[in-house]
Design a protein around this motif. Structure first.
Motif, PDB file in Angstrom:
ATOM      1  N   THR A   1     -18.185 -47.202 -12.748  1.00 55.48           N
ATOM      2  CA  THR A   1     -16.941 -46.438 -12.896  1.00 55.48           C
ATOM      3  C   THR A   1     -16.933 -45.805 -14.269  1.00 55.48           C
ATOM      4  O   THR A   1     -16.939 -46.500 -15.291  1.00 55.48           O
ATOM      5  N   LEU A   2     -16.941 -44.483 -14.303  1.00 56.17           N
ATOM      6  CA  LEU A   2     -17.031 -43.755 -15.560  1.00 56.17           C
ATOM      7  C   LEU A   2     -15.796 -43.990 -16.431  1.00 56.17           C
ATOM      8  O   LEU A   2     -15.885 -44.127 -17.652  1.00 56.17           O
ATOM      9  N   GLU A   3     -14.651 -44.079 -15.798  1.00 58.85           N
ATOM     10  CA  GLU A   3     -13.394 -44.223 -16.537  1.00 58.85           C
ATOM     11  C   GLU A   3     -13.347 -45.498 -17.360  1.00 58.85           C
ATOM     12  O   GLU A   3     -12.837 -45.519 -18.487  1.00 58.85           O
ATOM     13  N   THR A   4     -13.921 -46.589 -16.823  1.00 55.55           N
ATOM     14  CA  THR A   4     -13.884 -47.886 -17.516  1.00 55.55           C
ATOM     15  C   THR A   4     -15.220 -48.271 -18.125  1.00 55.55           C
ATOM     16  O   THR A   4     -15.321 -49.319 -18.780  1.00 55.55           O
ATOM     17  N   ASP A   5     -16.254 -47.440 -17.910  1.00 56.89           N
ATOM     18  CA  ASP A   5     -17.601 -47.729 -18.401  1.00 56.89           C
ATOM     19  C   ASP A   5     -18.024 -49.145 -18.003  1.00 56.89           C
ATOM     20  O   ASP A   5     -18.423 -49.968 -18.834  1.00 56.89           O
ATOM     21  N   SER A   6     -17.955 -49.419 -16.706  1.00 58.09           N
ATOM     22  CA  SER A   6     -18.254 -50.781 -16.233  1.00 58.09           C
ATOM     23  C   SER A   6     -18.957 -50.742 -14.881  1.00 58.09           C
ATOM     24  O   SER A   6     -18.831 -49.771 -14.124  1.00 58.09           O
ATOM     25  N   TRP A   7     -19.692 -51.832 -14.580  1.00 57.56           N
ATOM     26  CA  TRP A   7     -20.436 -51.973 -13.335  1.00 57.56           C
ATOM     27  C   TRP A   7     -19.859 -53.105 -12.495  1.00 57.56           C
ATOM     28  O   TRP A   7     -19.498 -54.155 -13.019  1.00 57.56           O
ATOM     29  N   THR A   8     -19.793 -52.884 -11.176  1.00 53.79           N
ATOM     30  CA  THR A   8     -19.413 -53.937 -10.243  1.00 53.79           C
ATOM     31  C   THR A   8     -20.439 -53.983  -9.121  1.00 53.79           C
ATOM     32  O   THR A   8     -21.210 -53.034  -8.924  1.00 53.79           O
ATOM     33  N   ASP A   9     -20.453 -55.069  -8.361  1.00 59.67           N
ATOM     34  CA  ASP A   9     -21.418 -55.222  -7.266  1.00 59.67           C
ATOM     35  C   ASP A   9     -20.955 -54.469  -6.024  1.00 59.67           C
ATOM     36  O   ASP A   9     -19.759 -54.445  -5.694  1.00 59.67           O
ATOM     37  N   GLY A  10     -21.926 -53.869  -5.326  1.00 54.26           N
ATOM     38  CA  GLY A  10     -21.661 -53.221  -4.055  1.00 54.26           C
ATOM     39  C   GLY A  10     -22.363 -53.962  -2.936  1.00 54.26           C
ATOM     40  O   GLY A  10     -23.035 -54.982  -3.167  1.00 54.26           O
ATOM     41  N   PRO A  11     -22.244 -53.497  -1.700  1.00 51.57           N
ATOM     42  CA  PRO A  11     -22.902 -54.171  -0.572  1.00 51.57           C
ATOM     43  C   PRO A  11     -24.418 -54.033  -0.673  1.00 51.57           C
ATOM     44  O   PRO A  11     -24.932 -52.943  -0.935  1.00 51.57           O
ATOM     45  N   SER A  12     -25.151 -55.115  -0.481  1.00 43.93           N
ATOM     46  CA  SER A  12     -26.614 -55.083  -0.570  1.00 43.93           C
ATOM     47  C   SER A  12     -27.197 -54.098   0.437  1.00 43.93           C
ATOM     48  O   SER A  12     -26.596 -53.829   1.490  1.00 43.93           O
TER      49      SER A  12
END
Length: 548
Positions: A254-265
């Protein structure tokens, strides 16, 4: 890797698309899924119709794309240029010399034609289309030679920009030498660089635009190269998946928060991942080493649904959403007029040949080490004095600035003089007639059925198997050609536009091996050379752009 986003460049709406290391993600608006040539495909592409709203299955497309001239290519990039044409650049070919490729091909009229080459051969680079419509190819791997363009262990730091004149120019550097990376032109105008074989392979960078400084962003959780990625909108997210070494995880930035989260494998695991392609606010995932399946992200964005299967498993390949015009190679979508492919057809005794089409480069003759005799046809007659070119003298405009843009070739000196006179009719001298669609094609169809079979011995013609007399057939073909050219001509008639007639009689004697083409590429046009010398047709297409 490479991806594009929803934006518009002049005359070409661009949909968001995902690319993998060695692939570009720019395409025209369309409803076809193009899966390009890659490892193990024999240079072949596959084209499917994409699911419409409410549908969940790929369909078979009526459009098919021919195999690339380099049939064992992998790690190339694909993109749609400002003319709306599908392009492939770079890659690696075990059977070619050199193996690391700087070659580029453009699909016109359902034929691949060579275009301006990259300055540096690049395997597994990334490609994007900038907001102004210009193509950029970045990084890549080349351990054999990099021209001093910021290489580190074979990894390239340089990028190349395709200018309006169709020539590649060295551009801005990447933050560090890299290959197998992913690079996106975002819908917000910024450029995002993700992972690859540099540093710890987790790094990401953001640039305001092409040429501005790179700023570091939050690292991915997982090290990745030869991965795939795409931009999603509403909300804006960057999806990154897979990578070399059986990586099946997906991360969402997410560009707005400069952060990574997990998505579906990913739905399938392989040592080399497949490709993401963004379409209708969802993602299509295709291929991977040993995998033929194609999947689509479900509406909840938490899993994958199988929607189809390829004929051939593939990896290290480009994938794009394209239109039917892209698939058929139609240059001008506003008028529907196509460029003419290169066409070569001979009179029945194979002593005279027509050579035409807007994709043919007359400069081929200039590259010869031979001194070529040239006759000039203008206003319906052949000039009494001959000219010479080749061996350091350019053949371009040798008969004057007002040129039809095509050529005639002589393969023998022994044909009747009136044959050449008929091929120099005033009715055939319309300005640019051979560059128009279907003109030379129709002439070829009229004459092809009545060609004679030739028997050669020691490079010389020995006997014929004539279906009709030479003069009768030549007259038929010439008259038909004149009628069709008059019918198809859409530009003003110019009686004194000239056509050059090149005499390449020496080819059967001097060009006895494919290596001889290096000093006489014009022998790509001689019927004996094309038929009797192994490897000539492929080499003429791959190295000299003469693909017929």
């Amino acid at each position: 890797l490479n991806i594009c986003s929803e934006m518009k460049i002049p005359n070409i709406p661009i949909l968001s698309l995902l690319a993998m290391a060695g692939l570009a993600c720019v395409q025209g608006q369309g409803s076809l899924l193009w899966l390009g040539p890659g490892k193990g495909t024999g240079g072949k592409s596959e084209v499917f119709t994409l699911p419409s709203e409410g549908s969940s299955a790929l369909g078979n497309s009526a459009c098919s794309i021919p195999a690339l001239p380099i049939t064992d290519i992998d790690g190339s990039v694909g993109f749609i240029n400002n003319d709306g044409l599908l392009n492939i650049c770079g890659g690696y070919s075990y059977s070619s010399s050199p193996q690391y490729q700087a070659t580029c091909y453009s699909l016109k009229n359902s034929l691949w034609s060579s275009t301006s080459t990259l300055n540096v051969a690049r395997h597994s680079p990334a490609a994007i289309i900038l907001t102004n419509g210009s193509a950029v190819v970045s990084g890549g791997y080349n351990p054999t030679g990099h021209g001093g363009y910021n290489s580190n262990g074979g990894r390239l730091k340089s990028t190349e920009l395709l200018s309006e004149d169709g020539v590649w120019h060295i551009g801005e550097d990447l933050p560090s030498p890299n290959h197998g990376h992913c690079m996106l032109q975002l819908s917000t105008g910024q450029i995002f660089l993700i992972g690859g074989a540099a540093g710890d392979r987790k790094q990401t960078y953001l640039a305001t635009n092409y040429g501005s400084a790179w700023g570091g962003k939050a690292d991915m959780k997982k090290a990745r190269y030869h991965h795939t990625c795409t931009e999603m909108t509403n909300p804006q997210q960057i999806w990154v998946g897979g990578g070399y070494g059986s990586v099946d995880s997906v991360e969402i930035y997410t560009l707005e928060t400069d952060s990574w989260t997990d998505g579906p494998s990913l739905p399938m695991t392989s040592s080399y991942s497949g490709m993401f392609t963004n379409y209708l606010s969802t993602i299509i995932y295709s291929g991977g080493k040993g995998i033929k399946d194609v999947y689509m992200l479900n509406s909840d964005r938490d899993g994958w649904t199988r929607i189809g299967e390829m004929t051939q498993a593939r990896y290290l390949y480009p994938a794009l959403v394209i239109s039917e015009d892209n698939c058929y190679g139609i240059l001008d979508t506003t008028t529907g007029e196509k460029d003419s492919p290169m066409e070569l057809s001979y009179t029945v005794d194979a002593t005279v040949g027509y050579l035409a089409g807007s994709l043919f480069d007359l400069d081929l003759f200039s590259k010869s080490s031979e001194v070529i005799s040239v006759s000039c046809c203008s206003g319906g007659s052949i000039a009494s004095s001959k000219k010479v070119c080749g061996n350091g003298t350019t053949c371009l405009n040798i008969c004057g600035e007002l040129d039809t843009g095509c050529a005639t070739i002589e393969c023998e000196e022994c044909h009747d003089a009136d044959v050449k006179d008929k091929l120099c009719s005033a009715n055939m001298q319309g300005e640019g007639w051979c560059k128009k669609a279907r003109v030379i094609n129709e002439l070829t169809k009229d004459c092809a059925a009545d060609r004679m079979a030739l028997v050669y011995k020691n490079g010389k013609r020995m006997e014929y198997d004539l279906v009709k007399s030479t003069n009768e057939l030549t007259s038929e073909c010439t008259d038909a050609g004149q009628r069709k050219r008059r019918d198809a001509r859409t530009v003003r008639s110019a009686k004194y536009h000239s056509t050059a007639i090149f005499n390449i009689w020496y080819c059967p004697i001097k060009c006895r091996h494919v290596s001889n083409l290096r000093g006489m590429p014009e022998c790509c046009l001689h019927p004996f050379t094309r038929r009797a010398v192994p490897g000539v047709i492929k080499k003429c297409c791959v190295e000299y752009g003469f693909c017929v």
